[in-house]
Design a protein around this motif. Structure first.
Motif, PDB file in Angstrom:
ATOM      1  N   ASP A 184       4.915 -20.656 -16.658  1.00  0.00           N
ATOM      2  CA  ASP A 184       5.253 -19.595 -16.495  1.00  0.00           C
ATOM      3  C   ASP A 184       5.637 -17.989 -16.072  1.00  0.00           C
TER       4      ASP A 184
ATOM      5  N   LYS B 214       7.405 -13.711  -5.953  1.00  0.00           N
ATOM      6  CA  LYS B 214       6.906 -15.261  -6.861  1.00  0.00           C
ATOM      7  C   LYS B 214       5.821 -16.221  -5.336  1.00  0.00           C
TER       8      LYS B 214
ATOM      9  N   SER C  34       5.538 -15.121 -14.447  1.00  0.00           N
ATOM     10  CA  SER C  34       5.900 -14.019 -13.753  1.00  0.00           C
ATOM     11  C   SER C  34       7.012 -13.078 -13.509  1.00  0.00           C
ATOM     12  N   GLU C  35       8.086 -13.242 -14.190  1.00  0.00           N
ATOM     13  CA  GLU C  35       8.972 -12.820 -14.360  1.00  0.00           C
ATOM     14  C   GLU C  35       8.775 -11.513 -15.303  1.00  0.00           C
TER      15      GLU C  35
ATOM     16  N   ASP D 146      -5.082 -12.470 -19.371  1.00  0.00           N
ATOM     17  CA  ASP D 146      -5.841 -12.141 -18.071  1.00  0.00           C
ATOM     18  C   ASP D 146      -6.707 -10.663 -17.898  1.00  0.00           C
TER      19      ASP D 146
ATOM     20  N   LEU E  16       1.708 -15.926  -9.012  1.00  0.00           N
ATOM     21  CA  LEU E  16       2.300 -16.350 -10.022  1.00  0.00           C
ATOM     22  C   LEU E  16       1.373 -15.790 -11.657  1.00  0.00           C
ATOM     23  N   ARG E  17       2.780 -15.940 -12.423  1.00  0.00           N
ATOM     24  CA  ARG E  17       1.180 -15.309 -13.862  1.00  0.00           C
ATOM     25  C   ARG E  17       1.781 -16.366 -15.078  1.00  0.00           C
TER      26      ARG E  17
ATOM     27  N   TRP F 214      -0.683  -7.553 -18.690  1.00  0.00           N
ATOM     28  CA  TRP F 214       0.661  -8.259 -18.105  1.00  0.00           C
ATOM     29  C   TRP F 214       1.230  -9.263 -19.411  1.00  0.00           C
TER      30      TRP F 214
ATOM     31  N   ALA G 297       6.103  -8.733 -13.704  1.00  0.00           N
ATOM     32  CA  ALA G 297       6.809  -7.974 -13.026  1.00  0.00           C
ATOM     33  C   ALA G 297       7.203  -7.020 -13.136  1.00  0.00           C
TER      34      ALA G 297
ATOM     35  N   ALA H 179      -2.836 -14.224 -14.092  1.00  0.00           N
ATOM     36  CA  ALA H 179      -1.304 -13.881 -12.838  1.00  0.00           C
ATOM     37  C   ALA H 179      -1.934 -13.961 -11.804  1.00  0.00           C
TER      38      ALA H 179
ATOM     39  N   THR I 158       4.351 -10.335  -7.787  1.00  0.00           N
ATOM     40  CA  THR I 158       4.758 -11.174  -8.794  1.00  0.00           C
ATOM     41  C   THR I 158       6.413 -10.757  -8.921  1.00  0.00           C
ATOM     42  N   SER I 159       7.343 -10.358  -8.087  1.00  0.00           N
ATOM     43  CA  SER I 159       8.364 -10.820  -8.845  1.00  0.00           C
ATOM     44  C   SER I 159       9.063 -10.851  -7.291  1.00  0.00           C
TER      45      SER I 159
END
Length: 287
Positions: A206, A255, A208-209, A131, A258-259, A37, A212, A161, A252-253
């Motif tokens: 963060d 939340k 995460s966004e 990851d 989370l990554r 990711w 995703a 992630a 992930t989107s």
């Protein structure tokens, strides 16, 4: 419950196929053999965050196809050692190093790092893992082993992630885990374990966004190439990987997973784990 799905043997064993190259390019914007990711921007920043120089010796845990380690070695001029448990990935990485005539800078070894790292104390100036640590049992032990082989003041960079951010059903956990062993972490767990191992935490970000978005592009790029991918992977495995990527994108989107990206520095003396020897167990090397 989601059946097991094979990602890495196809990604590394069939690395050279045009269909996988096209998927990587559409997913990441560049082809570094990725199955992570990590965004293109993040991959460019890793050598900066690690303070790499031509004199640096660097360790990558989970080197995969080897392309990213080779780019770091070639662009910085440093020496990189990559470890991975996947035999196809190691074979591919060493072949690439030979074809690019940079074997003196990059080498790759098959190793189950859960059993220990096959290096002396204070060997490396930096270490990173994209990851991958979520696939390795006993995170305190791998943090301790990395601390042992890093020099004083060396930087460690890794991403996770699978930090739990909300409620996840057992079906979603099974789908998210369908490609292999996974360890899910509560918020703050990585920070606690790093501190206990003796590291100073420099940065937690963060991402995460971005993760995703990568999952969605990966899924969509594969869906466009359903027919040739099914021919390679089989219908069941193709469908399983699509479910996996959809699950990653959704969790992930929203939340719920989370990554985070972690940057830490080795400071002070190692803090041995109870019940573990002070000397590393050396990995069995496979040809």
């Amino acid at each position: 419950m989601a059946p097991p799905v094979n990602l890495y043997d196809h990604a590394y064993g069939k690395y050279e196929l045009d269909v996988y190259r096209e998927v990587r390019l559409e997913t990441y914007g560049e082809d570094l053999g990725q199955t992570s990711w990590v965004s293109a921007e993040e991959s460019k920043q890793i050598p900066v965050w690690l303070n790499l120089a031509p004199t640096s010796t660097v360790l990558e845990i989970g080197s995969g196809s080897g392309r990213y380690a080779l780019r770091v070695a070639e662009s910085v001029g440093c020496r990189v050692t990559g470890l991975d448990v996947n035999a196809s990935g190691i074979h591919n990485a060493n072949q690439l190093a030979q074809s690019q005539n940079i074997e003196r800078l990059a080498r790759f070894e098959q190793c189950d790092v859960a059993q220990g790292l096959p290096f002396a104390n204070d060997t490396f100036d930096a270490a990173f893992s994209n990851d991958v640590l979520c696939h390795i049992p006993n995170r305190p032990k791998i943090f301790s082993e990395l601390f042992r082989v890093l020099k004083l003041g060396a930087h460690l960079l890794f991403s996770d992630a699978l930090v739990v951010g909300g409620t996840i059903s057992h079906e979603e956990i099974a789908t998210r885990s369908s490609i292999g062993y996974y360890a899910f972490s509560p918020p703050g767990e990585n920070e606690k374990l790093l501190t206990q191992a003796g590291y100073r935490i420099l940065r937690v970000t963060d991402t995460s966004e971005s993760a995703a978005a990568i999952a969605k592009r990966w899924h969509d790029a594969r869906e466009k190439r359903r027919e040739p991918l099914v021919a390679v992977e089989g219908e069941a495995n193709f469908a399983g990987l699509q479910r996996f990527l959809s699950c990653v994108q959704l969790l992930t989107s929203e939340k719920r997973l989370l990554r985070f990206l972690y940057l830490a520095r080795k400071e002070g003396e190692a803090r041995p784990l109870p019940g573990y020897p002070t000397l590393s167990l050396f990995c069995e090397r496979m040809g």
